[in-house]
Design a protein around this motif. Structure first.
Motif, PDB file in Angstrom:
ATOM      1  N   UNK A 205      39.624  11.635 -11.351  1.00 15.33           N
ATOM      2  CA  UNK A 205      40.492  11.508 -10.173  1.00 15.33           C
ATOM      3  C   UNK A 205      41.927  11.880 -10.509  1.00 15.33           C
ATOM      4  N   UNK A 206      42.420  11.370 -11.635  1.00 20.56           N
ATOM      5  CA  UNK A 206      43.795  11.669 -12.064  1.00 20.56           C
ATOM      6  C   UNK A 206      43.972  13.152 -12.386  1.00 20.56           C
ATOM      7  N   UNK A 207      42.967  13.736 -13.044  1.00 21.04           N
ATOM      8  CA  UNK A 207      43.046  15.151 -13.395  1.00 21.04           C
ATOM      9  C   UNK A 207      43.074  16.025 -12.140  1.00 21.04           C
ATOM     10  N   UNK A 208      42.233  15.694 -11.162  1.00 19.96           N
ATOM     11  CA  UNK A 208      42.186  16.464  -9.915  1.00 19.96           C
ATOM     12  C   UNK A 208      43.521  16.358  -9.186  1.00 19.96           C
ATOM     13  N   UNK A 209      44.094  15.163  -9.152  1.00 18.66           N
ATOM     14  CA  UNK A 209      45.393  14.961  -8.503  1.00 18.66           C
ATOM     15  C   UNK A 209      46.480  15.789  -9.185  1.00 18.66           C
ATOM     16  N   UNK A 210      46.449  15.807 -10.525  1.00 18.78           N
ATOM     17  CA  UNK A 210      47.441  16.570 -11.288  1.00 18.78           C
ATOM     18  C   UNK A 210      47.298  18.072 -11.033  1.00 18.78           C
ATOM     19  N   UNK A 211      46.054  18.570 -11.057  1.00 21.17           N
ATOM     20  CA  UNK A 211      45.809  19.993 -10.820  1.00 21.17           C
ATOM     21  C   UNK A 211      46.223  20.382  -9.406  1.00 21.17           C
ATOM     22  N   UNK A 212      45.889  19.540  -8.419  1.00 25.82           N
ATOM     23  CA  UNK A 212      46.267  19.814  -7.031  1.00 25.82           C
ATOM     24  C   UNK A 212      47.776  19.938  -6.881  1.00 25.82           C
ATOM     25  N   UNK A 213      48.501  19.042  -7.529  1.00 28.79           N
ATOM     26  CA  UNK A 213      49.962  19.051  -7.447  1.00 28.79           C
ATOM     27  C   UNK A 213      50.535  20.347  -8.014  1.00 28.79           C
ATOM     28  N   UNK A 214      50.030  20.741  -9.185  1.00 30.94           N
ATOM     29  CA  UNK A 214      50.528  21.970  -9.805  1.00 30.94           C
ATOM     30  C   UNK A 214      50.179  23.206  -8.984  1.00 30.94           C
ATOM     31  N   UNK A 215      48.960  23.235  -8.444  1.00 31.75           N
ATOM     32  CA  UNK A 215      48.539  24.387  -7.645  1.00 31.75           C
ATOM     33  C   UNK A 215      49.360  24.508  -6.365  1.00 31.75           C
ATOM     34  N   UNK A 216      49.669  23.380  -5.735  1.00 27.88           N
ATOM     35  CA  UNK A 216      50.483  23.407  -4.512  1.00 27.88           C
ATOM     36  C   UNK A 216      51.871  23.967  -4.800  1.00 27.88           C
ATOM     37  N   UNK A 217      52.456  23.546  -5.909  1.00 23.23           N
ATOM     38  CA  UNK A 217      53.777  24.052  -6.287  1.00 23.23           C
ATOM     39  C   UNK A 217      53.741  25.556  -6.536  1.00 23.23           C
ATOM     40  N   UNK A 218      52.692  26.028  -7.206  1.00 23.95           N
ATOM     41  CA  UNK A 218      52.573  27.462  -7.483  1.00 23.95           C
ATOM     42  C   UNK A 218      52.371  28.262  -6.201  1.00 23.95           C
ATOM     43  N   UNK A 219      51.514  27.744  -5.313  1.00 28.96           N
ATOM     44  CA  UNK A 219      51.232  28.459  -4.061  1.00 28.96           C
ATOM     45  C   UNK A 219      52.495  28.611  -3.222  1.00 28.96           C
ATOM     46  N   UNK A 220      53.356  27.614  -3.270  1.00 33.97           N
ATOM     47  CA  UNK A 220      54.582  27.641  -2.473  1.00 33.97           C
ATOM     48  C   UNK A 220      55.584  28.689  -2.950  1.00 33.97           C
ATOM     49  N   UNK A 221      55.368  29.226  -4.142  1.00 32.23           N
ATOM     50  CA  UNK A 221      56.259  30.276  -4.648  1.00 32.23           C
ATOM     51  C   UNK A 221      55.844  31.655  -4.160  1.00 32.23           C
ATOM     52  N   UNK A 222      54.684  31.773  -3.527  1.00 32.60           N
ATOM     53  CA  UNK A 222      54.208  33.077  -3.057  1.00 32.60           C
ATOM     54  C   UNK A 222      54.786  33.378  -1.677  1.00 32.60           C
ATOM     55  N   UNK A 223      54.890  34.659  -1.371  1.00 31.54           N
ATOM     56  CA  UNK A 223      55.462  35.043  -0.075  1.00 31.54           C
ATOM     57  C   UNK A 223      54.477  34.789   1.073  1.00 31.54           C
ATOM     58  N   UNK A 224      53.207  34.600   0.738  1.00 30.32           N
ATOM     59  CA  UNK A 224      52.204  34.361   1.790  1.00 30.32           C
ATOM     60  C   UNK A 224      52.138  32.902   2.222  1.00 30.32           C
ATOM     61  N   UNK A 225      52.709  31.992   1.434  1.00 32.03           N
ATOM     62  CA  UNK A 225      52.500  30.559   1.673  1.00 32.03           C
ATOM     63  C   UNK A 225      52.957  30.129   3.069  1.00 32.03           C
ATOM     64  N   UNK A 239      44.729  26.977   1.200  1.00 36.11           N
ATOM     65  CA  UNK A 239      45.634  28.096   0.926  1.00 36.11           C
ATOM     66  C   UNK A 239      45.502  28.535  -0.535  1.00 36.11           C
ATOM     67  N   UNK A 240      45.434  27.558  -1.437  1.00 35.57           N
ATOM     68  CA  UNK A 240      45.280  27.874  -2.860  1.00 35.57           C
ATOM     69  C   UNK A 240      43.983  28.634  -3.098  1.00 35.57           C
ATOM     70  N   UNK A 241      42.874  28.141  -2.531  1.00 32.09           N
ATOM     71  CA  UNK A 241      41.582  28.803  -2.714  1.00 32.09           C
ATOM     72  C   UNK A 241      41.598  30.221  -2.143  1.00 32.09           C
ATOM     73  N   UNK A 242      42.249  30.387  -0.983  1.00 35.18           N
ATOM     74  CA  UNK A 242      42.320  31.701  -0.347  1.00 35.18           C
ATOM     75  C   UNK A 242      43.112  32.687  -1.201  1.00 35.18           C
ATOM     76  N   UNK A 243      44.295  32.249  -1.656  1.00 36.87           N
ATOM     77  CA  UNK A 243      45.141  33.127  -2.463  1.00 36.87           C
ATOM     78  C   UNK A 243      44.509  33.421  -3.828  1.00 36.87           C
ATOM     79  N   UNK A 244      43.776  32.449  -4.361  1.00 32.99           N
ATOM     80  CA  UNK A 244      43.140  32.657  -5.668  1.00 32.99           C
ATOM     81  C   UNK A 244      42.045  33.714  -5.585  1.00 32.99           C
TER      82      UNK A 244
END
Length: 272
Positions: A205-225, A239-244
Motif C-alpha cells: 500500500x505504501x509503495x503504491x502510494x509513493x509511486x502514484x505520487x511520483x507519477x502524478x508529479x511527472x505527468x504534470x510536467x508534460x504539455x499534455x497534462x 492520465x499517467x497510463x495514457x501518456x505512458x
C-alpha cells in the motif's frame, strides 16, 4: 565487419520483438545512429512456409524471413522512450505490478479468514483501517473472547494510523467471535502467517502510494497534462497510463494514429 565485407555504406537492423530483450540492443544502436526496425511476429510466422512449405522454426530460417520482410518494407520503427516518457512507462508498469501483488496478498488474507475467522467479513466487508487493526491486535476469535468493546477500542487505538475505532463495530466483532466456527488448531503458525501477510499488505500500500505520487508529479510536467485533466472523468492515474502508452501527442499527425494504437482501425466492408 559485415558492411566492409559486403562493401556497403549503410545498414538497417531488423528484429522480431521478443519481450524486453531487444531494448538494450536498440539503445546501443541508437547511440551509434544505426536504425533498428521491427517486423510483426505474425508476418514472420505466415511467411516462413513460402520457400519450403515447412513450418520449421530455427534462428537461421527466421533471420532470413525477417531480412526479406525488411527488403519488402514490411516493418515499423519502434519508439525509444526517453526522459519523462521513459519514467512514466516504467512507473506505470511498476504500479500495475504492485497492484496485482496487493490483490494477491488480499486474496491470501481472505483465505486465512475463511479458515480461522470466517465471520470477520460480516463485520468488516472491506479492509479498512479498523479491520487491519483488528487483524494485527486480535486476529483470532479467542483473542477477542472475554474482552469488552471498550477494551477492544482501547487496544486498536495503539495501532499506528488508527485514531477512532468504532465502538458499534467492536460490539459486532465480539458477537461474531463468540459464535465463530473458525479452526482452533495450528494457531501459533496462523498468527505468524497473518502477521506476515499484514506486513506485506501495508508495505505494498505504501509503495503504491509513493509511486502514484511520483507519477502524478511527472505527468504534470508534460504539455499534455492540462489538456487531459480538463476532460471530465480523467484522473491522474488514467492520465499517467495514457501518456505512458502513447507518449507526447506531438508524435502524431492524425487522430487515426491514436485510434490504431487502441486496436480500433476502422474500415469499410463494401463487398457484395
Amino acid at each position: 565487419q559485415i558492411m566492409k565485407e559486403a562493401k556497403k555504406t549503410e545498414v538497417i537492423v531488423g528484429i522480431e520483438p521478443t519481450g524486453h530483450y531487444w531494448m538494450n540492443l536498440a539503445n546501443f544502436l541508437d547511440h551509434y545512429g544505426i536504425p533498428l526496425v521491427m517486423v510483426n511476429p505474425m508476418h514472420v510466422k505466415r511467411s516462413k512456409e513460402l520457400d519450403d512449405n515447412l513450418p520449421t522454426k530455427n534462428d537461421k530460417k527466421d533471420a532470413l524471413v525477417i531480412a526479406r520482410l525488411l527488403k519488402d518494407g514490411r516493418f515499423s520503427y519502434p519508439r525509444l522512450l526517453k526522459e519523462v516518457e521513459a519514467e512514466l512507462r516504467i512507473g506505470s508498469t511498476l504500479r500495475s505490478k504492485l497492484t496485482e501483488d496487493l490483490a494477491s496478498i488480499k486474496n491470501r488474507i481472505i483465505r486465512w479468514l475463511d479458515r480461522y475467522f470466517p465471520e470477520f467479513t460480516q463485520v468488516f466487508p472491506a479492509f479498512g483501517k479498523m479491520a487491519l487493526a483488528t487483524l494485527e491486535m486480535t486476529p483470532l476469535p479467542q483473542d477477542i473472547d472475554g474482552k469488552s468493546a471498550e477494551e477492544l477500542v482501547f487496544l486498536y487505538r495503539k495501532v499506528k494510523g488508527m485514531r477512532a475505532p468504532q465502538l458499534p463495530k467492536a460490539k459486532l466483532l465480539i458477537e461474531a467471535a463468540t459464535n465463530s466456527i473458525g479452526l482452533t488448531e495450528g494457531t501459533q503458525m496462523a498468527r505468524h502467517e497473518i502477521a506476515t501477510l499484514l506486513r506485506q499488505y501495508r508495505l505494498l500500500e505504501n509503495e503504491i502510494e509513493s509511486v502514484n505520487s511520483q507519477l502524478s508529479e511527472m505527468a504534470q510536467t508534460t504539455m499534455e497534462y492540462e489538456l487531459l485533466a480538463s476532460v471530465p472523468g480523467l484522473g491522474d492515474a488514467t492520465i499517467v497510463d495514457l501518456l505512458s502508452e502513447v507518449g507526447s501527442f506531438s508524435l502524431y499527425e492524425n487522430p487515426r494514429q491514436l485510434i490504431k494504437l487502441a486496436g480500433l482501425t476502422l474500415r469499410e466492408n463494401s463487398s457484395g
